[in-house]
Design a protein around this motif. Structure first.
Motif, PDB file in Angstrom:
ATOM      1  N   TRP A 146       0.935  -1.375  -0.041  1.00 50.16           N
ATOM      2  CA  TRP A 146       0.157  -0.074   0.057  1.00 50.16           C
ATOM      3  C   TRP A 146       0.871   1.295  -0.049  1.00 50.16           C
ATOM      4  CZ3 TRP A 146      -5.063   0.735  -0.896  1.00 50.16           C
ATOM      5  CH2 TRP A 146      -6.070  -0.299  -0.737  1.00 50.16           C
ATOM      6  N   SER A 147       2.174   1.065   0.300  1.00 49.65           N
ATOM      7  CA  SER A 147       2.816   2.546   0.794  1.00 49.65           C
ATOM      8  C   SER A 147       3.551   3.143  -0.644  1.00 49.65           C
ATOM      9  CB  SER A 147       3.930   2.058   1.834  1.00 49.65           C
ATOM     10  OG  SER A 147       3.572   1.455   2.859  1.00 49.65           O
ATOM     11  N   ASP A 148       3.718   4.360  -0.286  1.00 50.76           N
ATOM     12  CA  ASP A 148       4.376   5.069  -1.360  1.00 50.76           C
ATOM     13  C   ASP A 148       5.912   5.242  -0.867  1.00 50.76           C
ATOM     14  OD1 ASP A 148       2.179   5.919  -3.267  1.00 50.76           O
ATOM     15  OD2 ASP A 148       1.598   6.795  -1.562  1.00 50.76           O
ATOM     16  N   LEU A 149       5.938   5.347   0.554  1.00 49.78           N
ATOM     17  CA  LEU A 149       7.352   5.291   1.225  1.00 49.78           C
ATOM     18  C   LEU A 149       7.436   4.485   2.441  1.00 49.78           C
ATOM     19  CD1 LEU A 149       9.987   6.949   1.836  1.00 49.78           C
ATOM     20  CD2 LEU A 149       8.799   8.804   2.740  1.00 49.78           C
ATOM     21  N   VAL A 150       8.505   3.775   2.669  1.00 48.51           N
ATOM     22  CA  VAL A 150       8.705   3.033   4.028  1.00 48.51           C
ATOM     23  C   VAL A 150       9.750   3.858   4.674  1.00 48.51           C
ATOM     24  CG1 VAL A 150       9.095   1.158   5.207  1.00 48.51           C
ATOM     25  CG2 VAL A 150       7.506   1.003   3.340  1.00 48.51           C
ATOM     26  N   ILE A 151       9.511   4.153   5.845  1.00 51.12           N
ATOM     27  CA  ILE A 151      10.779   4.518   6.649  1.00 51.12           C
ATOM     28  C   ILE A 151      11.127   3.580   7.536  1.00 51.12           C
ATOM     29  CG2 ILE A 151      11.447   6.638   8.672  1.00 51.12           C
ATOM     30  CD1 ILE A 151       9.290   8.387   6.878  1.00 51.12           C
ATOM     31  N   SER A 152      12.360   3.452   7.629  1.00 50.54           N
ATOM     32  CA  SER A 152      12.969   2.551   8.813  1.00 50.54           C
ATOM     33  C   SER A 152      13.721   3.280   9.714  1.00 50.54           C
ATOM     34  CB  SER A 152      13.695   1.350   8.201  1.00 50.54           C
ATOM     35  OG  SER A 152      13.246   0.495   7.130  1.00 50.54           O
ATOM     36  N   PRO A 153      13.231   3.389  10.747  1.00 55.01           N
ATOM     37  CA  PRO A 153      14.108   4.135  11.999  1.00 55.01           C
ATOM     38  C   PRO A 153      15.038   3.049  12.472  1.00 55.01           C
ATOM     39  CG  PRO A 153      11.776   4.275  12.470  1.00 55.01           C
ATOM     40  CD  PRO A 153      11.939   3.299  11.290  1.00 55.01           C
ATOM     41  N   ILE A 154      16.215   3.710  12.444  1.00 51.66           N
ATOM     42  CA  ILE A 154      17.395   2.820  13.410  1.00 51.66           C
ATOM     43  C   ILE A 154      18.150   3.663  14.532  1.00 51.66           C
ATOM     44  CG2 ILE A 154      17.870   1.351  11.307  1.00 51.66           C
ATOM     45  CD1 ILE A 154      20.337   3.100  10.991  1.00 51.66           C
ATOM     46  N   GLN A 155      18.249   3.141  15.679  1.00 48.74           N
ATOM     47  CA  GLN A 155      19.408   3.498  16.594  1.00 48.74           C
ATOM     48  C   GLN A 155      20.690   3.106  15.885  1.00 48.74           C
ATOM     49  OE1 GLN A 155      18.191   3.354  20.584  1.00 48.74           O
ATOM     50  NE2 GLN A 155      15.782   3.325  19.664  1.00 48.74           N
ATOM     51  N   PRO A 156      21.764   3.662  16.083  1.00 52.21           N
ATOM     52  CA  PRO A 156      22.889   3.008  15.638  1.00 52.21           C
ATOM     53  C   PRO A 156      23.249   1.674  16.555  1.00 52.21           C
ATOM     54  CG  PRO A 156      23.339   5.089  16.052  1.00 52.21           C
ATOM     55  CD  PRO A 156      21.943   4.750  16.769  1.00 52.21           C
ATOM     56  N   SER A 157      22.575   0.706  16.079  1.00 53.47           N
ATOM     57  CA  SER A 157      22.987  -0.762  16.724  1.00 53.47           C
ATOM     58  C   SER A 157      22.803  -1.618  15.226  1.00 53.47           C
ATOM     59  CB  SER A 157      21.964  -1.055  17.603  1.00 53.47           C
ATOM     60  OG  SER A 157      20.821  -1.668  17.418  1.00 53.47           O
ATOM     61  N   LYS A 158      23.555  -2.743  15.578  1.00 48.75           N
ATOM     62  CA  LYS A 158      23.620  -3.512  14.435  1.00 48.75           C
ATOM     63  C   LYS A 158      22.336  -4.171  14.293  1.00 48.75           C
ATOM     64  CE  LYS A 158      26.629  -7.450  13.048  1.00 48.75           C
ATOM     65  NZ  LYS A 158      27.522  -8.682  13.438  1.00 48.75           N
ATOM     66  N   GLY A 209       4.804  -4.724  -9.349  1.00 49.41           N
ATOM     67  CA  GLY A 209       5.262  -3.627 -10.172  1.00 49.41           C
ATOM     68  C   GLY A 209       4.954  -2.291  -9.556  1.00 49.41           C
ATOM     69  N   ARG A 210       5.180  -2.261  -8.488  1.00 45.16           N
ATOM     70  CA  ARG A 210       5.022  -0.987  -7.749  1.00 45.16           C
ATOM     71  C   ARG A 210       6.427  -0.178  -7.629  1.00 45.16           C
ATOM     72  NH1 ARG A 210       3.350   0.161  -3.194  1.00 45.16           N
ATOM     73  NH2 ARG A 210       1.746   1.767  -3.844  1.00 45.16           N
ATOM     74  N   SER A 211       6.250   0.806  -7.014  1.00 39.93           N
ATOM     75  CA  SER A 211       7.800   1.720  -6.808  1.00 39.93           C
ATOM     76  C   SER A 211       7.792   2.398  -5.428  1.00 39.93           C
ATOM     77  CB  SER A 211       8.107   2.610  -8.145  1.00 39.93           C
ATOM     78  OG  SER A 211       6.839   3.441  -8.201  1.00 39.93           O
ATOM     79  N   CYS A 212       7.372   1.625  -4.587  1.00 38.32           N
ATOM     80  CA  CYS A 212       7.560   2.003  -3.113  1.00 38.32           C
ATOM     81  C   CYS A 212       8.871   2.332  -2.767  1.00 38.32           C
ATOM     82  CB  CYS A 212       7.055   0.961  -2.084  1.00 38.32           C
ATOM     83  SG  CYS A 212       7.273   1.400  -0.451  1.00 38.32           S
ATOM     84  N   ARG A 213       8.937   3.823  -2.114  1.00 37.11           N
ATOM     85  CA  ARG A 213      10.613   4.442  -1.841  1.00 37.11           C
ATOM     86  C   ARG A 213      10.716   3.544  -0.448  1.00 37.11           C
ATOM     87  NH1 ARG A 213      11.833   8.777  -4.765  1.00 37.11           N
ATOM     88  NH2 ARG A 213      10.469   8.717  -6.885  1.00 37.11           N
ATOM     89  N   HIS A 214      12.394   3.739  -0.167  1.00 38.07           N
ATOM     90  CA  HIS A 214      12.534   3.546   1.181  1.00 38.07           C
ATOM     91  C   HIS A 214      13.462   4.375   1.737  1.00 38.07           C
ATOM     92  CE1 HIS A 214      15.166   0.737   3.888  1.00 38.07           C
ATOM     93  NE2 HIS A 214      14.062   1.077   4.671  1.00 38.07           N
ATOM     94  N   GLY A 215      13.442   4.827   2.999  1.00 44.74           N
ATOM     95  CA  GLY A 215      14.430   5.608   3.507  1.00 44.74           C
ATOM     96  C   GLY A 215      14.655   5.340   4.970  1.00 44.74           C
ATOM     97  N   VAL A 216      16.175   5.283   5.166  1.00 41.79           N
ATOM     98  CA  VAL A 216      16.597   4.879   6.565  1.00 41.79           C
ATOM     99  C   VAL A 216      16.698   6.011   7.471  1.00 41.79           C
ATOM    100  CG1 VAL A 216      18.178   3.596   7.851  1.00 41.79           C
ATOM    101  CG2 VAL A 216      17.591   2.642   5.874  1.00 41.79           C
ATOM    102  N   LEU A 217      16.317   6.035   8.716  1.00 43.57           N
ATOM    103  CA  LEU A 217      16.167   7.203   9.566  1.00 43.57           C
ATOM    104  C   LEU A 217      16.968   7.274  10.802  1.00 43.57           C
ATOM    105  CD1 LEU A 217      15.118  10.116  10.145  1.00 43.57           C
ATOM    106  CD2 LEU A 217      13.178   9.092  11.200  1.00 43.57           C
ATOM    107  N   VAL A 253      24.238  -1.389   0.312  1.00 46.00           N
ATOM    108  CA  VAL A 253      23.097  -1.928   0.426  1.00 46.00           C
ATOM    109  C   VAL A 253      22.137  -1.085  -0.838  1.00 46.00           C
ATOM    110  CG1 VAL A 253      20.739  -1.990   1.403  1.00 46.00           C
ATOM    111  CG2 VAL A 253      22.675  -2.435   2.765  1.00 46.00           C
ATOM    112  N   GLY A 254      22.406   0.433  -0.798  1.00 46.70           N
ATOM    113  CA  GLY A 254      21.759   0.880  -2.230  1.00 46.70           C
ATOM    114  C   GLY A 254      20.506   1.554  -1.708  1.00 46.70           C
ATOM    115  N   THR A 255      20.118   1.774  -0.437  1.00 48.69           N
ATOM    116  CA  THR A 255      18.748   2.743  -0.285  1.00 48.69           C
ATOM    117  C   THR A 255      19.258   3.927   0.543  1.00 48.69           C
ATOM    118  OG1 THR A 255      16.613   2.503   0.758  1.00 48.69           O
ATOM    119  CG2 THR A 255      18.528   1.581   2.023  1.00 48.69           C
ATOM    120  N   TYR A 256      18.409   4.849   0.517  1.00 49.26           N
ATOM    121  CA  TYR A 256      18.373   5.971   0.793  1.00 49.26           C
ATOM    122  C   TYR A 256      18.608   6.303   2.561  1.00 49.26           C
ATOM    123  CZ  TYR A 256      17.469  11.159   1.369  1.00 49.26           C
ATOM    124  OH  TYR A 256      17.248  12.552   1.567  1.00 49.26           O
ATOM    125  N   LEU A 257      19.509   7.140   3.096  1.00 46.30           N
ATOM    126  CA  LEU A 257      19.760   7.371   4.376  1.00 46.30           C
ATOM    127  C   LEU A 257      19.270   9.081   4.385  1.00 46.30           C
ATOM    128  CD1 LEU A 257      20.828   6.589   7.183  1.00 46.30           C
ATOM    129  CD2 LEU A 257      22.982   7.593   6.417  1.00 46.30           C
TER     130      LEU A 257
END
Ligand SMILES: Nc1ncnc2c1ncn2[C@@H]1O[C@H](COP(=O)(O)OP(=O)(O)OP(=O)(O)O)[C@@H](O)[C@H]1O
Ligand SMILES: [Mg+2]
Length: 233
Positions: free
Chosen positions: A105-117, A138-146, A171-175
């Protein structure tokens, strides 16, 4: 068509719910209508919202609803999705079968991280799921790591320095350029006092507001395609 943004990281406690509360508050302040969908069985978001009601501190323009299954999510979005400018989906902090339908369903998924492995690995798992769902549907959902809960000491750690090369080069995704610092005001809003944007503007609130505005600016840029990053297809 509403814009759908989800927060996903299968490793718990990364800051998903908090990030969505702040983003929702920012869009609501701009006069947008926002539905927040709480898919976490522990219902943190729903509890926050009912606490806000008790304190007469629910933000105008925001609705929070609980839907714990993919079927319920599909039903809600099918019936009501068009009625909102933004749909923000909060997911549980565990590996769950909800991830694929939410991405669907998503246009954008945000993955929050604290700096832990483990949280970095959780964000990478999420990106792989997005690639898979985009390919299959056939979708183009974006991704960003926060990066969230950043403190000055964290900035000196080795893992912190490795995050950008890992996320963007390997990995090649957006930070996101914006980092969310560790701040008490972000904890305080969990007590049902409304959104960050409703708080009296102390210096601490002003800093958190600026951070959130920068984040939402980046989200808008990603969604408008102005930025080459975050493309997953
Ligand atoms: N930037 C921040 N500064 C200070 N505290 C924060 C920040 N972000 C989140 N927290 C606190 O960290 C805890 C976890 O945050 P949050 O509930 O947003 O994470 P989550 O990813 O939704 O967790 P879960 O997987 O358990 O649902 C909460 O107590 C929250 O108040
Ligand atoms: Mg949560």
């Amino acid at each position: 068509m509403p814009i759908v943004i989800a927060a996903i990281n299968g490793k718990g406690g990364a800051g998903k719910s908090t990030a969505l509360m702040n983003i929702a508050g920012e869009y609501a302040l701009r006069g947008k209508t926002v539905a927040m969908i709480d898919m976490d069985a522990r219902s943190n978001l729903t509890r926050w919202w009912s606490d806000c009601r008790e304190k007469d501190a629910q933000a105008e323009g925001i609705d929070v609803v609980g839907h714990k299954t993919a079927k319920a999510l599909n039903g809600f979005l099918g019936r009501n999705g068009e009625g909102f400018d933004y749909i923000l989906i909060d997911t549980p902090g565990e590996d769950t079968a909800l991830v694929d339908p939410v991405i669907g369903w998503s246009d954008l998924v945000i993955s929050p991280i604290q700096p832990s492995k483990r949280e970095v690995l959780g964000a990478i798992d999420c990106f792989e799921a997005i690639l898979r769902v985009n390919e299959a549907r056939g979708r183009s959902c974006r991704h960003g790591v926060l990066k969230t809960r950043i403190s000055l000491t964290v900035r000196y750690t080795e893992l912190y320095r490795k995050i950008r090369p890992i996320i963007e080069d390997k990995v090649g995704t957006y930070l996101f350029r914006t980092e969310i610092m560790e701040r008490n005001v972000y904890k305080d809003i969990q007590n049902g006092i409304g959104t960050l944007q409703m708080q009296d503007t102390t210096e601490a609130v002003a800093k958190a507001r600026r951070e959130t505005q920068n984040l939402v600016g980046e989200i808008d840029a990603l969604l408008s395609g102005a930025d080459g990053f975050g493309r997953t297809s």
